[in-house]
Scaffold this active site. Structure first.
Site, short mmCIF file in Angstrom:
data_model
loop_
_atom_site.label_atom_id
_atom_site.label_comp_id
_atom_site.label_asym_id
_atom_site.label_seq_id
_atom_site.Cartn_x
_atom_site.Cartn_y
_atom_site.Cartn_z
N GLU A 1 -5.40 -14.73 9.33
CA GLU A 1 -6.07 -15.96 8.91
C GLU A 1 -5.28 -17.20 9.31
OE1 GLU A 1 -6.54 -13.07 6.89
OE2 GLU A 1 -8.44 -13.28 7.92
N THR B 1 2.04 -5.69 4.34
CA THR B 1 1.47 -5.07 3.14
C THR B 1 1.21 -3.58 3.28
OG1 THR B 1 -0.74 -5.65 3.93
CG2 THR B 1 0.31 -7.22 2.44
N TRP C 1 -2.64 -4.59 9.70
CA TRP C 1 -2.13 -4.49 8.33
C TRP C 1 -2.56 -3.25 7.57
CZ3 TRP C 1 -6.41 -4.66 5.20
CH2 TRP C 1 -7.55 -5.32 5.72
N GLY D 1 -1.65 -11.51 8.60
CA GLY D 1 -1.56 -12.94 8.91
C GLY D 1 -2.63 -13.44 9.85
N ASP E 1 -14.76 -12.50 10.23
CA ASP E 1 -13.57 -11.95 9.56
C ASP E 1 -13.70 -10.45 9.37
OD1 ASP E 1 -11.10 -11.84 8.36
OD2 ASP E 1 -11.77 -12.56 6.41
N ARG F 1 0.80 -1.23 0.00
CA ARG F 1 0.00 0.00 0.00
C ARG F 1 0.83 1.28 0.00
NH1 ARG F 1 -2.54 -3.48 3.57
NH2 ARG F 1 -3.86 -4.79 2.28
#
Lengths: 263, 561
Positions: free
Chosen positions: B214, B196, B263, B212, B324, B152
């Protein structure tokens, strides 16, 4: 009934295309058709694959994985793809045990194939005539027919008999993306009916009932309406008797064999 | 880890200006030490000034406030319909399944751009032509970094650029050459980590977060010394066992692999020395039975002291999330007059479908109203917790796992007191199951069933005093594109069909659009003025497109701010 002969040359070509690149006998899935493995594979798929390939395997950010076998792949190739990932793409390699990968392959194969049509009943020759008179204006089969509706050359390999009956008797119940009806009224009052091939906030891309591909700016339309009804008419019992339906399904069932022989 | 830097020899190099030639002359790979004493580069004071100098863009959101609201007015409501492409930069990269999510930084006429798969470029901001290209040589066994190969943006200080990588490192570059000056490991990518976000440079620190959630990981925010890469402090988003907050987990094992990624770039209040940072979903994503409790500090905003990394306050948007619904958003700061008193607030439009206003000194909840039509919850109780009506989708549609919005930046126009966000209206239900742990594999623990036939997206204007939806502009599908506003009263937004659009912020009237040809995903526009000409830049597909008015349109060659 006209049927493409299953020529040995064509069949040999299929086997060669589908075979893995390395030499040696094709490895078969130890869990092929095993109901427990398929259930386990479903859970593993949901956990590790569904985020990209969709909960139903029809694709999300990643591609549709329910058409792989129809497109000529085999269990071993799918296994290796899951194991190694896809180079240059986002699909990662898997470090899971072989048994888990085979279970996922069994599940994917299970949702990717439909049982063959029941051959009992129905005259495919008569069905071909019914198709030519009622369906071919909009649907193509092996290169012949109209283009407004979906190409049905492989339909028996991807839809169950029950699903096809549903689509014939009540086509508006489920309409695939790309075949949904829209009615446009142009600035001059002209009324256009067709199916939507693409749309954004400002424009719409339509194939009209004359099979003309044309894009329209929404700002230039008097109005446009997404219809709930499919452009395909309902074929109820008065229009298509049970016997005629059986004949039509028998004809469509033959296409499964024709299509696979062509691969 | 081997590094590879590629110098791109631009065709037509001989025709480029002497300035560009000089930059090329400095691109000798052996020149790894910042060498030009005449330009000390970007100072912390420069970053603090933010939009005071709109010929630069020095931090992810343009300034520390997270508003992404530029003072430039050359492009305005009257002339924006004549906006046209000025240049396009084709990255030639892939970002399969995701977007080109970067916000370029601009300093001294050069855009510093990161891309997917850890590419990076220095581009001439007037023409889009490259000075140098960098590509990291990434390992083959990436985990989350393979699934989301995105980046990004850079952070910047002095003559240094800072970029995180898909194998969870932080790199410092010499901005003039693209040479790597130092390279430190943030976390073990093999268990599921990646990085990221765009680093946030505050006073003498480079602040970064980690991906991370997940996977069985534990999120953190880190601050590094910009000169050496030494770790200054680390804040774990899941407290040590026995520390306050750990009682919201059933056991230490569940907590220590409970996710809570960081993130998305936060915002910063330099007066309070507080960083505002969103935290991600608890792990496993959908299976909550193994982590009963609120699971602090996941799905929250944390306010962390810039000097020490100590937690000052937190607010959890989604206690015990099972959807999520990461809370990795850009926290947007504002000063609002509430009941006759000026309050320093931080605002978040959350993945759970609610718009929140909190006092940014102490985290007091001032406002929480739904900005989507979700049935998950329609109000937040007096205790600050959502009154959940429907947690799995069995009682009507819930937002999908991408949420009522996502990390794509929103924007805030203080003159209009309007918050603009791309909302996603989706229809999902959630079926959890116990995941099995395999090292390096995601442990999402469930299936999300989504009815894609009923989804849509909408740019929405939210009155920050009431949470009321003032207007919306609908798109045919839910978008992941971000938003930027300017003092001209314009709002620039993207959509999933690739349209880049300008709106009248006060009314929602669409004033201009350009079909870029590929979806705008995870990115928001940035803008700057050079030689008296305002540019608006948006990543689309894997290209970067700059727009400006035709040269005859703008009045003064020196001005136009």
């Amino acid at each position: 009934m006209q049927r493409t002969p299953g020529t040995p040359v064509k069949l040999l070509a299929i086997v060669c295309l589908a075979a893995p690149l390395h030499a040696g006998a094709q490895v078969s899935n130890p869990f092929e058709g095993d109901a427990r493995a398929i259930r386990a594979g479903e859970r593993l798929y949901a956990n590790r694959c569904a985020a990209c390939h969709g909960a139903d395997g029809k694709g999300a950010t990643g591609p549709d994985v329910t058409m792989l076998w129809l497109e000529g792949t085999n269990d071993e190739h799918v296994f290796q793809t899951v194991r190694e990932g896809v180079d240059g793409a986002v699909m990662p390699p898997s470090f899971a045990p072989d048994e888990e990968l085979w279970a996922m392959v069994a599940y994917l194969r299970d949702i990717s194939t439909v049982p063959p049509f029941d051959p009992a009943g129905g005259d495919a020759g008569s069905g071909r005539e019914i198709f030519a008179a009622n369906c071919a204006q909009c649907h193509r089969v092996n290169g012949d027919g109209g283009t407004l509706g979906p190409d049905l050359s492989n339909i028996a390999a991807v839809r169950s008999r029950e699903a096809l009956i549903g689509s014939i008797r009540d086509p508006s119940e489920t309409v695939e993306a790309g075949y949904r009806t829209v009615t446009l009224v142009a600035a001059d009052g002209e009324r256009i009916e067709g199916v939507v091939k693409g749309e954004d906030a400002f424009s719409i891309q339509v194939v009209d009932t004359d099979a003309r591909l044309q894009g329209y700016l929404k700002a230039n339309l008097r109005r446009f309406v997404h219809e709930d009804e499919s452009l395909m008419p309902r074929f109820g019992r008065l229009r298509l008797s049970e016997r005629e339906l059986d004949d039509l399904l028998a004809f469509l069932g033959t296409l499964r064999e024709d299509a696979s022989a062509d691969r | 880890m081997s590094m590879r830097k590629t110098l791109v020899l631009v065709s037509g190099l001989l025709l480029t200006t002497t300035v560009a030639g000089a930059l090329f002359a400095q691109s000798d790979p052996s020149d790894s030490v910042p060498g030009d004493p005449s330009d000390p580069g970007v100072s912390y004071a420069d970053i603090l000034r933010g939009f005071d100098d709109p010929s630069s863009w020095l931090t992810y959101s343009g300034d520390f406030s997270g508003r992404r609201h530029s003072p430039l007015t050359q492009i305005n409501r009257e002339n924006v319909n004549r906006l046209a492409p000025a240049w396009t930069f084709q990255t030639g990269t892939l970002t399969r399944g995701r977007g080109f999510e970067t916000t370029p930084l601009l300093y001294d006429g050069v855009l510093y751009v990161t891309g997917s798969n850890n590419f990076a470029w220095a581009l001439d901001a007037r023409t889009g032509r490259p000075f140098w290209t960098y590509q990291r040589d990434l390992p083959d066994n990436l985990t989350y970094g393979r699934v989301a190969p995105v980046n990004r943006g850079f952070g910047m200080l002095g003559n240094r650029l800072f970029m995180v990588t898909l194998d969870a490192h932080l790199l410092a570059f010499d901005r003039r050459t693209g040479n790597v000056l130092w390279d430190v490991v943030l976390a073990d990518y093999e268990i599921g980590h990646a990085a990221t976000l765009a680093p946030l440079v505050i006073d003498d620190k480079v602040v970064v977060g980690i991906s991370g959630g997940e996977y069985p990981t534990r999120g953190f925010i880190d601050a590094y010394d910009p000169a050496t890469g030494d770790l200054v402090w680390r804040f774990y988003t899941i407290p040590d066992w026995g520390e306050p907050g750990s009682e919201t987990w059933p056991n230490e094992e569940a907590a220590m692999q409970g996710g809570g990624g960081t993130w998305m770039t936060g915002s910063y209040d330099p007066e309070l020395d507080l960083l505002y940072w969103g935290t991600g979903n608890p792990n496993p994503d959908y299976y909550g039975a193994s982590r009963l409790g609120d699971n602090l500090y996941t799905a929250s905003i944390v306010a962390v002291e810039g000097a020490t990394g100590e937690l000052k306050w937190h607010y959890q948007f989604t206690p015990h999330d099972i959807h999520d619904w990461d809370s990795n958003h850009v926290p947007v700061q504002a000063e609002l007059m509430i009941d006759g008193e000026e309050r320093k607030v931080v605002m978040v439009a959350n993945r759970n479908g609610f718009f929140y206003v909190l006092d940014r000194r102490d985290g007091e909840l001032l406002l929480a109203e739904p900005f989507t039509d979700t049935t998950w919850a329609r109000e937040i109780g007096a205790d600050g917790r959502p009154i959940v009506l429907n947690n799995d989708g069995s009682g009507g549609c819930l937002p999908d796992q991408w949420g009522g919005t996502n990390f794509m930046p929103p924007t805030y126009d203080p003159a209009l007191e309007l918050f603009f966000v791309n909302a996603r209206e989706t229809c999902s239900s959630y079926v959890p199951f116990e995941p099995e742990y395999v090292r390096g594999e995601a442990t999402t623990g469930g299936v999300v069933w989504t009815d894609r036939d009923v989804e849509y997206g909408a740019l929405r204007a939210i009155d920050v005093m009431t949470g009321e939806r003032l207007w919306e502009f609908r798109y045919p599908s839910a978008t992941m594109a971000g938003v930027m506003s300017t003092a001209a009263g314009l709002v620039f937004a993207g959509d999933h069909q690739g349209n880049f659009m300008a709106f009248d912020g006060a009314t929602g009237e669409n004033l201009w659009y350009y079909p870029t040809g590929s979806r705008i995903w995870g990115a928001a526009a940035m803008t700057y003025i050079l030689d008296g000409r305002q540019f608006v830049v948006i990543p689309s597909g894997t290209t970067l497109v700059a727009f400006a008015l035709p040269r005859y349109e703008f009045a003064s060659p020196a001005g136009g701010r």
